[in-house]
Design a protein around this motif. Structure first.
Motif, PDB file in Angstrom:
ATOM      1  N   VAL A  39     -42.169 -43.590 -14.089  1.00 10.24           N
ATOM      2  CA  VAL A  39     -43.195 -44.624 -14.251  1.00 10.24           C
ATOM      3  C   VAL A  39     -42.498 -45.871 -14.783  1.00 10.24           C
ATOM      4  O   VAL A  39     -42.173 -45.969 -15.960  1.00 10.24           O
ATOM      5  CB  VAL A  39     -44.317 -44.181 -15.222  1.00 10.24           C
ATOM      6  N   GLY A  40     -42.248 -46.802 -13.879  1.00 11.50           N
ATOM      7  CA  GLY A  40     -41.607 -48.045 -14.261  1.00 11.50           C
ATOM      8  C   GLY A  40     -42.610 -49.065 -14.763  1.00 11.50           C
ATOM      9  O   GLY A  40     -43.830 -48.847 -14.714  1.00 11.50           O
ATOM     10  N   SER A  41     -42.107 -50.176 -15.242  1.00 10.15           N
ATOM     11  CA  SER A  41     -42.998 -51.209 -15.781  1.00 10.15           C
ATOM     12  C   SER A  41     -43.915 -51.780 -14.712  1.00 10.15           C
ATOM     13  O   SER A  41     -45.067 -52.124 -14.998  1.00 10.15           O
ATOM     14  CB  SER A  41     -42.185 -52.327 -16.436  1.00 10.15           C
ATOM     15  N   ASP A  42     -43.448 -51.852 -13.458  1.00 11.99           N
ATOM     16  CA  ASP A  42     -44.300 -52.378 -12.392  1.00 11.99           C
ATOM     17  C   ASP A  42     -45.499 -51.462 -12.134  1.00 11.99           C
ATOM     18  O   ASP A  42     -46.629 -51.916 -11.992  1.00 11.99           O
ATOM     19  CB  ASP A  42     -43.510 -52.602 -11.103  1.00 11.99           C
ATOM     20  N   ASN A  45     -47.859 -51.682 -15.177  1.00  8.73           N
ATOM     21  CA  ASN A  45     -48.591 -52.954 -15.195  1.00  8.73           C
ATOM     22  C   ASN A  45     -49.687 -53.018 -14.137  1.00  8.73           C
ATOM     23  O   ASN A  45     -50.739 -53.603 -14.360  1.00  8.73           O
ATOM     24  CB  ASN A  45     -47.637 -54.130 -15.014  1.00  8.73           C
ATOM     25  N   SER A  46     -49.452 -52.415 -12.981  1.00  7.75           N
ATOM     26  CA  SER A  46     -50.438 -52.531 -11.900  1.00  7.75           C
ATOM     27  C   SER A  46     -51.519 -51.455 -11.944  1.00  7.75           C
ATOM     28  O   SER A  46     -52.636 -51.681 -11.493  1.00  7.75           O
ATOM     29  CB  SER A  46     -49.736 -52.512 -10.534  1.00  7.75           C
ATOM     30  N   THR A  47     -51.195 -50.273 -12.469  1.00  9.35           N
ATOM     31  CA  THR A  47     -52.164 -49.169 -12.463  1.00  9.35           C
ATOM     32  C   THR A  47     -52.181 -48.434 -13.798  1.00  9.35           C
ATOM     33  O   THR A  47     -52.193 -47.202 -13.838  1.00  9.35           O
ATOM     34  CB  THR A  47     -51.829 -48.169 -11.334  1.00  9.35           C
ATOM     35  N   SER A  48     -52.208 -49.167 -14.885  1.00  9.99           N
ATOM     36  CA  SER A  48     -52.088 -48.532 -16.203  1.00  9.99           C
ATOM     37  C   SER A  48     -53.220 -47.550 -16.487  1.00  9.99           C
ATOM     38  O   SER A  48     -53.004 -46.523 -17.135  1.00  9.99           O
ATOM     39  CB  SER A  48     -52.023 -49.585 -17.307  1.00  9.99           C
ATOM     40  N   ALA A  53     -54.621 -41.970 -17.338  1.00 10.55           N
ATOM     41  CA  ALA A  53     -55.516 -40.852 -17.034  1.00 10.55           C
ATOM     42  C   ALA A  53     -54.743 -39.588 -16.661  1.00 10.55           C
ATOM     43  O   ALA A  53     -55.208 -38.484 -16.929  1.00 10.55           O
ATOM     44  CB  ALA A  53     -56.461 -41.233 -15.895  1.00 10.55           C
ATOM     45  N   TYR A  54     -53.572 -39.745 -16.057  1.00  5.55           N
ATOM     46  CA  TYR A  54     -52.822 -38.583 -15.580  1.00  5.55           C
ATOM     47  C   TYR A  54     -51.621 -38.227 -16.460  1.00  5.55           C
ATOM     48  O   TYR A  54     -50.893 -37.289 -16.159  1.00  5.55           O
ATOM     49  CB  TYR A  54     -52.366 -38.805 -14.139  1.00  5.55           C
TER      50      TYR A  54
END
Length: 73
Positions: A39-42, A45-48, A53-54
């Motif tokens: 899980v990268g920062s991009d 940032n886009s689907t936090s 949730a997962y």
């Protein structure tokens, strides 16, 4: 001297009262928002909300190993 094998985060702290006064203190310490591998920062940032949730974390007591993963179960 005996060494224990450690993985991940190891933190040691010490509080010293160098005064003549007695104090009562409360210490809150910890790590927040540890992201699973991959899980990268991009993505964060886009689907936090989906990442949060997962996210799953667990402790393997026998080994002291913490597991941080994404899980849909």
């Amino acid at each position: 001297m005996e060494f224990k094998q450690c993985f991940g985060f190891v933190k040691k702290s010490e509080i010293i009262n160098a005064s003549d006064k007695d104090y009562t203190i409360t210490v809150l310490d910890g790590l927040q928002n540890i992201l699973p591998q991959g899980v990268g920062s991009d993505l964060q940032n886009s689907t936090s909300n989906l990442v949060d949730a997962y996210k799953r974390s667990e402790l393997q007591v026998e080994s002291g190993l913490g597991i941080f993963a994404l899980s849909a179960l």
